[in-house]
Design a protein around this motif. Structure first.
Motif: not given
Length: 207
Positions: A120-137
């Motif tokens: 749960a922590p690794i999958v949710s964090t990887i997906i969330g982090s990827s979305v975060d980076t894509a959206l912000f930049f």
């Protein structure tokens, strides 16, 4: 909101404030120091989710979002060498990316909480982090979204350069995004250690 949630709230607020300050200081050519503190927000969210549940995790996320909005408002009033430290595009990108990615992290974690402890922590964090980076930049620097703030010249971010200095030619902001994403992924793996320790200790107290 209960007193047991206060440490998570304070931790999230501290991470958001620290990241907003440290993002002003470069680390090498592609990163800022804020890239190393911001991913800890996912650790806080996941610990709260595991120990206190999805509702508590969402509350902590919304507190972090409000703190981030406050930091952005302050940043718009501070003038740097090239204008305000925080532009409208950066403020919108930061807010949208944080709220979307963190709530996505909470939802994915909740769906996977019944599996082995690390999934749960690794999958949710990887997906969330990827979305975060894509959206912000994308929101903050992509030329296709210049209509958000026409007066803000971000042409420097669109300079075509080799990816991370040695790959195919891409806009500069893409290299910045890839470097940021790489740090997030690395910290997502490293964060499994404190996640395991913190959740075991906190769950023992809750029980």
């Amino acid at each position: 909101m209960t007193r047991t949630h206060l440490p998570g709230i304070l931790a999230m607020a501290a991470i958001v404030v620290a990241s907003n300050i440290l993002v002003q200081f470069l680390f090498g050519q592609w990163l800022t120091w804020g890239a190393f503190t911001y991913p800890l927000a996912f650790l806080v969210t996941d610990v709260m989710n595991r120990v206190y549940g999805v509702a508590a995790a969402r509350r902590v996320v919304f507190v972090g979002f409000l703190v981030g909005v406050g930091c952005s408002l302050i940043g718009t009033q501070i003038m740097g060498e090239f204008g305000p430290l925080v532009t409208l595009r950066i403020a919108i990108g930061s807010g949208v990316a944080f709220l979307t990615a963190q709530l996505l992290d909470v939802a994915i974690f909740d769906r996977m909480r019944g599996g082995v402890w690390w999934k749960a922590p690794i999958v949710s964090t990887i997906i969330g982090s990827s979305v975060d980076t894509a959206l912000f930049f994308t929101i903050a620097f992509s030329a296709s979204l210049s209509f958000i703030e026409p007066s803000n010249d971000v042409s420097w971010a669109g300079e075509i350069l080799p990816l991370l200095g040695f790959g195919p030619a891409v806009p500069l902001w893409v290299s910045l995004a890839v470097a940021d994403w790489g740090v997030k992924l690395s910290l997502a793996i490293l964060a499994l250690v404190p996640f395991r320790i913190l959740t075991k200790r906190l769950l023992a107290h809750v029980a």
